[in-house]
Write an enzyme that holds these catalytic residues in place. Structure first.
Site, PDB file in Angstrom:
ATOM      1  N   HIS A  60      -1.176  -1.314  -4.221  1.00 57.81           N
ATOM      2  CA  HIS A  60      -2.448  -0.989  -3.563  1.00 57.81           C
ATOM      3  C   HIS A  60      -2.540   0.520  -3.362  1.00 57.81           C
ATOM      4  O   HIS A  60      -1.665   1.127  -2.731  1.00 57.81           O
ATOM      5  CB  HIS A  60      -2.490  -1.728  -2.224  1.00 57.81           C
ATOM      6  CG  HIS A  60      -3.774  -1.605  -1.477  1.00 57.81           C
ATOM      7  ND1 HIS A  60      -4.868  -2.415  -1.700  1.00 57.81           N
ATOM      8  CD2 HIS A  60      -4.145  -0.771  -0.468  1.00 57.81           C
ATOM      9  CE1 HIS A  60      -5.845  -2.102  -0.867  1.00 57.81           C
ATOM     10  NE2 HIS A  60      -5.428  -1.099  -0.109  1.00 57.81           N
ATOM     11  N   MET A 105     -11.348  -6.043   5.913  1.00 56.52           N
ATOM     12  CA  MET A 105     -10.484  -5.078   6.600  1.00 56.52           C
ATOM     13  C   MET A 105     -10.098  -5.641   7.965  1.00 56.52           C
ATOM     14  O   MET A 105     -10.956  -6.090   8.732  1.00 56.52           O
ATOM     15  CB  MET A 105     -11.217  -3.741   6.788  1.00 56.52           C
ATOM     16  CG  MET A 105     -11.471  -2.959   5.511  1.00 56.52           C
ATOM     17  SD  MET A 105      -9.983  -2.589   4.553  1.00 56.52           S
ATOM     18  CE  MET A 105      -9.018  -1.623   5.736  1.00 56.52           C
ATOM     19  N   HIS A 108      -8.398   0.735  -3.814  1.00 59.20           N
ATOM     20  CA  HIS A 108      -9.281   0.484  -2.675  1.00 59.20           C
ATOM     21  C   HIS A 108     -10.013   1.786  -2.387  1.00 59.20           C
ATOM     22  O   HIS A 108      -9.419   2.728  -1.858  1.00 59.20           O
ATOM     23  CB  HIS A 108      -8.415   0.027  -1.486  1.00 59.20           C
ATOM     24  CG  HIS A 108      -9.171  -0.159  -0.221  1.00 59.20           C
ATOM     25  ND1 HIS A 108      -8.545  -0.262   1.000  1.00 59.20           N
ATOM     26  CD2 HIS A 108     -10.508  -0.276   0.039  1.00 59.20           C
ATOM     27  CE1 HIS A 108      -9.454  -0.436   1.943  1.00 59.20           C
ATOM     28  NE2 HIS A 108     -10.646  -0.434   1.388  1.00 59.20           N
ATOM     29  N   SER A 115       0.834  -1.203   0.000  1.00 56.99           N
ATOM     30  CA  SER A 115       0.000   0.000   0.000  1.00 56.99           C
ATOM     31  C   SER A 115       0.866   1.250   0.000  1.00 56.99           C
ATOM     32  O   SER A 115       1.668   1.456   0.913  1.00 56.99           O
ATOM     33  CB  SER A 115      -0.899   0.013   1.236  1.00 56.99           C
ATOM     34  OG  SER A 115      -1.459   1.307   1.399  1.00 56.99           O
ATOM     35  N   MET A 119      -9.246   7.875  -0.327  1.00 56.26           N
ATOM     36  CA  MET A 119     -10.052   8.252   0.846  1.00 56.26           C
ATOM     37  C   MET A 119     -10.608   9.652   0.644  1.00 56.26           C
ATOM     38  O   MET A 119      -9.892  10.545   0.179  1.00 56.26           O
ATOM     39  CB  MET A 119      -9.189   8.236   2.104  1.00 56.26           C
ATOM     40  CG  MET A 119      -8.501   6.910   2.374  1.00 56.26           C
ATOM     41  SD  MET A 119      -7.620   6.994   3.951  1.00 56.26           S
ATOM     42  CE  MET A 119      -6.770   5.423   3.952  1.00 56.26           C
ATOM     43  N   ASP A 177      -6.370  -6.427   4.707  1.00 57.75           N
ATOM     44  CA  ASP A 177      -5.778  -5.096   4.629  1.00 57.75           C
ATOM     45  C   ASP A 177      -5.844  -4.442   6.002  1.00 57.75           C
ATOM     46  O   ASP A 177      -6.937  -4.241   6.531  1.00 57.75           O
ATOM     47  CB  ASP A 177      -6.553  -4.270   3.589  1.00 57.75           C
ATOM     48  CG  ASP A 177      -6.002  -2.865   3.410  1.00 57.75           C
ATOM     49  OD1 ASP A 177      -4.950  -2.545   3.996  1.00 57.75           O
ATOM     50  OD2 ASP A 177      -6.640  -2.084   2.673  1.00 57.75           O
ATOM     51  N   MET A 218     -12.237   4.023  -0.445  1.00 54.76           N
ATOM     52  CA  MET A 218     -12.878   4.297   0.843  1.00 54.76           C
ATOM     53  C   MET A 218     -13.576   5.641   0.714  1.00 54.76           C
ATOM     54  O   MET A 218     -13.132   6.667   1.238  1.00 54.76           O
ATOM     55  CB  MET A 218     -11.818   4.299   1.965  1.00 54.76           C
ATOM     56  CG  MET A 218     -11.324   2.899   2.299  1.00 54.76           C
ATOM     57  SD  MET A 218      -9.734   2.900   3.139  1.00 54.76           S
ATOM     58  CE  MET A 218      -8.656   3.027   1.724  1.00 54.76           C
ATOM     59  N   ASP A 224      -4.880   3.549  -1.897  1.00 60.95           N
ATOM     60  CA  ASP A 224      -5.986   3.843  -0.993  1.00 60.95           C
ATOM     61  C   ASP A 224      -6.586   5.206  -1.312  1.00 60.95           C
ATOM     62  O   ASP A 224      -5.957   6.239  -1.072  1.00 60.95           O
ATOM     63  CB  ASP A 224      -5.493   3.816   0.457  1.00 60.95           C
ATOM     64  CG  ASP A 224      -5.153   2.417   0.915  1.00 60.95           C
ATOM     65  OD1 ASP A 224      -6.055   1.560   0.894  1.00 60.95           O
ATOM     66  OD2 ASP A 224      -3.982   2.171   1.266  1.00 60.95           O
TER      67      ASP A 224
HETATM   68  C1  DX5 Z   1      -6.134   1.559   5.718  1.00 62.67           C
HETATM   69  C2  DX5 Z   1      -5.750   1.224   4.309  1.00 62.67           C
HETATM   70  C3  DX5 Z   1      -4.610   0.303   4.222  1.00 62.67           C
HETATM   71  C4  DX5 Z   1      -3.343   0.820   4.857  1.00 62.67           C
HETATM   72  C5  DX5 Z   1      -2.679  -0.353   5.482  1.00 62.67           C
HETATM   73  O1  DX5 Z   1      -7.414   2.079   5.755  1.00 62.67           O
HETATM   74  O2  DX5 Z   1      -6.827   0.653   3.593  1.00 62.67           O
HETATM   75  O3  DX5 Z   1      -4.373  -0.128   2.888  1.00 62.67           O
HETATM   76  O4  DX5 Z   1      -2.458   1.422   3.973  1.00 62.67           O
HETATM   77  O5  DX5 Z   1      -1.561   0.078   6.153  1.00 62.67           O
HETATM   78  P1  DX5 Z   1      -0.795  -0.858   7.176  1.00 62.67           P
HETATM   79  O6  DX5 Z   1      -0.350  -2.072   6.412  1.00 62.67           O
HETATM   80  O7  DX5 Z   1       0.298  -0.018   7.679  1.00 62.67           O
HETATM   81  O8  DX5 Z   1      -1.812  -1.236   8.248  1.00 62.67           O
HETATM   82 ZN    ZN Z   2      -6.368  -0.308   1.630  1.00 64.52          ZN
END
Ligand code: DX5
Ligand code: ZN
Length: 237
Positions: free
Chosen positions: A32, A136, A65, A8, A36, A174, A67, A34
């Protein structure tokens, strides 16, 4: 069942995204990303323009991903831009069948994510529309959080649900995935592992990916969860 690792970039240097992607590309299966929106989760990262720019520079498939509160509106655009996988959250989507089909129609794999407190069983009938289920293992929003062991039981149930449906659906975890937790995830049924801080916090990110893969492969080799052979379907769920 092969293991896949999806680092990620949430834990990478956002001013050097192309370089950070290149640092894991020799070892990772996916990158990956993210997305948000500060509504679905209390954090704001990046959106479609940055993903479009990144796609021009990344040698491995991009795993988006989302969110965000309105995946119905935005998810197909990420697939059209060239993401290899687009995952939407069950808690946010309004019309999951339409949106998952739109993602696939645009050429990407379709992922469905559930938060730690969301049960997976209500989504059993959606499995034919899904290429990957994401459980998650932290509350989404931030990297570097502690792994939630309470999700392991749900992981086992999700793996059984996939086996019963006879599908070849990938099962991703994740959040808090690291050398200390990846074996528990693999033994419980995960086969795609997102890791942010465990990869980008390491002095050699590619080597960290290789080490995580080796650990997950060892754990999967003696996992008790039922593997489904290609072309065979198990009894109905
Ligand atoms: C959190 C993200 C993850 C995050 C994971 O909401 O969806 O992808 O980057 O980070 P680590 O591996 O540090 O928990
Ligand atoms: Zn993620």
């Amino acid at each position: 069942m092969s293991v896949q690792i999806s680092p990620s970039i949430l834990s990478a240097d956002f001013a050097r995204l192309a370089d950070e992607a290149a640092a894991v590309a020799p070892a990772a299966d996916w990158l990956h990303v993210d997305v948000m929106d500060n509504h679905f989760v209390p954090n704001l990262t990046l959106g479609l323009p940055v993903v479009e720019a990144l796609l021009k520079h990344v040698a491995i498939p991009v795993d988006c991903h989302l969110m965000i509160t309105d995946p119905d509106r935005w998810a197909p655009g990420y697939a059209e831009a060239g993401a290899g996988n687009v995952t939407i959250h069950a808690e946010a989507v309004q019309a999951p069948v339409r949106t998952l089909r739109a993602i696939r129609a645009a050429g990407a794999r379709a992922g469905l994510a559930v938060n730690p407190g969301t049960p997976v069983e209500p989504y059993a009938d959606l499995l034919p529309e899904v290429d990957m289920l994401l459980l998650m293992t932290v509350e989404p929003g931030f990297g570097g959080q502690g792994f939630l062991d309470l999700v392991l039981a749900k992981l086992r149930r999700a793996r059984a649900m996939i086996a019963a449906r006879g599908g070849q659906i990938w099962l991703q975890v994740d959040g808090g995935v690291s050398a200390a937790t990846i074996e528990r995830c693999a033994e419980a049924g995960a086969d795609v592992f997102v890791a942010g801080s465990a990869v980008y916090g390491a002095s050699d990110p590619a080597e960290a990916v290789r080490a995580l893969r080796a650990q997950a492969e060892r754990a999967t080799a003696h996992a008790s969860w039922p593997a489904v052979l290609p072309g065979l379907s198990a009894p109905g769920w």
